[in-house]
Design a protein around this motif. Structure first.
Motif, short mmCIF file in Angstrom:
data_model
loop_
_atom_site.label_atom_id
_atom_site.label_comp_id
_atom_site.label_asym_id
_atom_site.label_seq_id
_atom_site.Cartn_x
_atom_site.Cartn_y
_atom_site.Cartn_z
N ILE A 118 5.49 10.29 2.78
CA ILE A 118 5.07 9.21 1.88
C ILE A 118 5.50 7.89 2.49
O ILE A 118 6.66 7.71 2.86
CB ILE A 118 5.70 9.37 0.49
N TYR A 119 4.54 6.96 2.58
CA TYR A 119 4.80 5.64 3.18
C TYR A 119 4.46 4.54 2.18
O TYR A 119 3.45 4.61 1.48
CB TYR A 119 3.94 5.43 4.43
N PHE A 120 5.31 3.53 2.14
CA PHE A 120 5.00 2.26 1.48
C PHE A 120 4.87 1.24 2.60
O PHE A 120 5.86 0.89 3.25
CB PHE A 120 6.10 1.87 0.51
N LEU A 176 -3.66 10.86 0.22
CA LEU A 176 -4.14 9.77 -0.62
C LEU A 176 -3.65 8.44 -0.06
O LEU A 176 -2.52 8.34 0.42
CB LEU A 176 -3.60 9.95 -2.05
N GLU A 177 -4.51 7.43 -0.13
CA GLU A 177 -4.11 6.07 0.22
C GLU A 177 -4.44 5.15 -0.96
O GLU A 177 -5.56 5.15 -1.46
CB GLU A 177 -4.82 5.56 1.46
N SER A 182 0.83 -1.20 0.00
CA SER A 182 0.00 0.00 0.00
C SER A 182 0.87 1.25 0.00
O SER A 182 2.05 1.22 0.34
CB SER A 182 -0.92 0.01 1.21
N ILE A 183 0.26 2.37 -0.40
CA ILE A 183 0.95 3.67 -0.46
C ILE A 183 0.09 4.69 0.28
O ILE A 183 -1.12 4.75 0.07
CB ILE A 183 1.15 4.13 -1.91
N SER A 199 9.84 9.22 2.28
CA SER A 199 10.02 10.65 2.06
C SER A 199 11.23 11.20 2.78
O SER A 199 11.68 12.32 2.49
CB SER A 199 8.76 11.43 2.47
N ASP A 200 11.80 10.44 3.71
CA ASP A 200 13.02 10.86 4.40
C ASP A 200 14.28 10.23 3.80
O ASP A 200 15.38 10.51 4.25
CB ASP A 200 12.95 10.49 5.89
N TYR A 201 14.11 9.38 2.78
CA TYR A 201 15.25 8.67 2.22
C TYR A 201 16.15 9.62 1.42
O TYR A 201 15.66 10.53 0.74
CB TYR A 201 14.77 7.56 1.27
#
Length: 233
Positions: A63-65, A27-28, A2-3, A71-73
């Protein structure tokens, strides 16, 4: 996979001029979902795809996967993340001209953590018989099928498609969309497609409509269709 996007914005600066490409996007995208993002040129849909996929970084927001906050990468971590989990299909085929069909697909397979069998992938896109040919010997539709094979050979968790049929006629375009749809159905690959062709939206689980850098509507598709059933524009 999921995103999730939380209050994501993207601002481009040129001298003293700021251009807001995305504004407070929330958004998901669910695991295994087929999403189509629609919008006119300049609406922010390409920027949204680039930011979600780590090809670009947000100015603000998260932003999460799944539970991974990308988003911190830094660029090195983003590159590894894209290589391990993501596949891309672009309007441009980006094939290596000095490699044949099979060798181009092997490039995708080589970087996958759990790659698919190359011969099976080539058969799935109807390119097994052309495996020894070079890109200059192929039609546009065939080259796009090789591009897709290269992307899916690595067995990505998420597939991002940027106008994948933009340079193709109806026959070849529907063949390409069918391959993408079958992969989503059979492998449960989360799929995100951006397009100008509003009819492609009928293939989606949900349609994200954008304008001026914001999401203006999210539509649950009650009339999901096969690629072969959509009209062409």
């Amino acid at each position: 996979m999921s995103i999730t996007l939380k209050n994501v914005s993207k601002i481009y600066k040129t001298g003293d001029v700021e251009t807001v490409a995305l504004k407070n996007i929330n958004l998901e995208i669910k695991d295994g979902e087929f999403i189509v993002i629609l919008g006119p040129s300049g609406s922010g849909k390409s920027t949204l795809l680039n930011v979600i996929s780590g090809l670009d970084t947000p100015s603000t927001g998260e932003i999460y996967f799944n539970d991974i906050k990308i988003s911190d990468y830094n660029e090195d971590k983003l590159t590894k993340f894209r290589r391990n989990y993501l596949g891309f299909i672009f309007q441009q085929y980006n094939l290596l001209q000095n490699l044949n069909v099979r060798e181009n697909v092997e490039i995708g397979s080589a970087v996958g953590k759990n790659p698919l069998g190359i011969d099976e992938v080539l058969k799935s896109v109807s390119m097994y018989e052309e495996r020894d040919k070079y890109p200059y010997q192929l039609s546009g539709g065939q080259q796009q099928r090789v591009s897709i094979a290269r992307s899916i050979a690595k067995n990505p968790k998420i597939l991002f498609c940027d106008e994948p049929t933009g340079a193709l006629d109806e026959k070849n375009g529907k063949q390409i969309l069918n391959i993408i749809q079958v992969m989503n159905n059979n492998l449960k690959t989360t799929t995100v497609v951006i397009t100008h062709n509003t009819n492609i939206a009928y293939m989606a689980d949900r349609i994200i409509k954008m304008n001026s850098g914001v999401i203006v509507d999210i539509i649950e598709n009650q009339d999901k269709r096969k690629a072969s059933e959509i009209l062409w524009a």
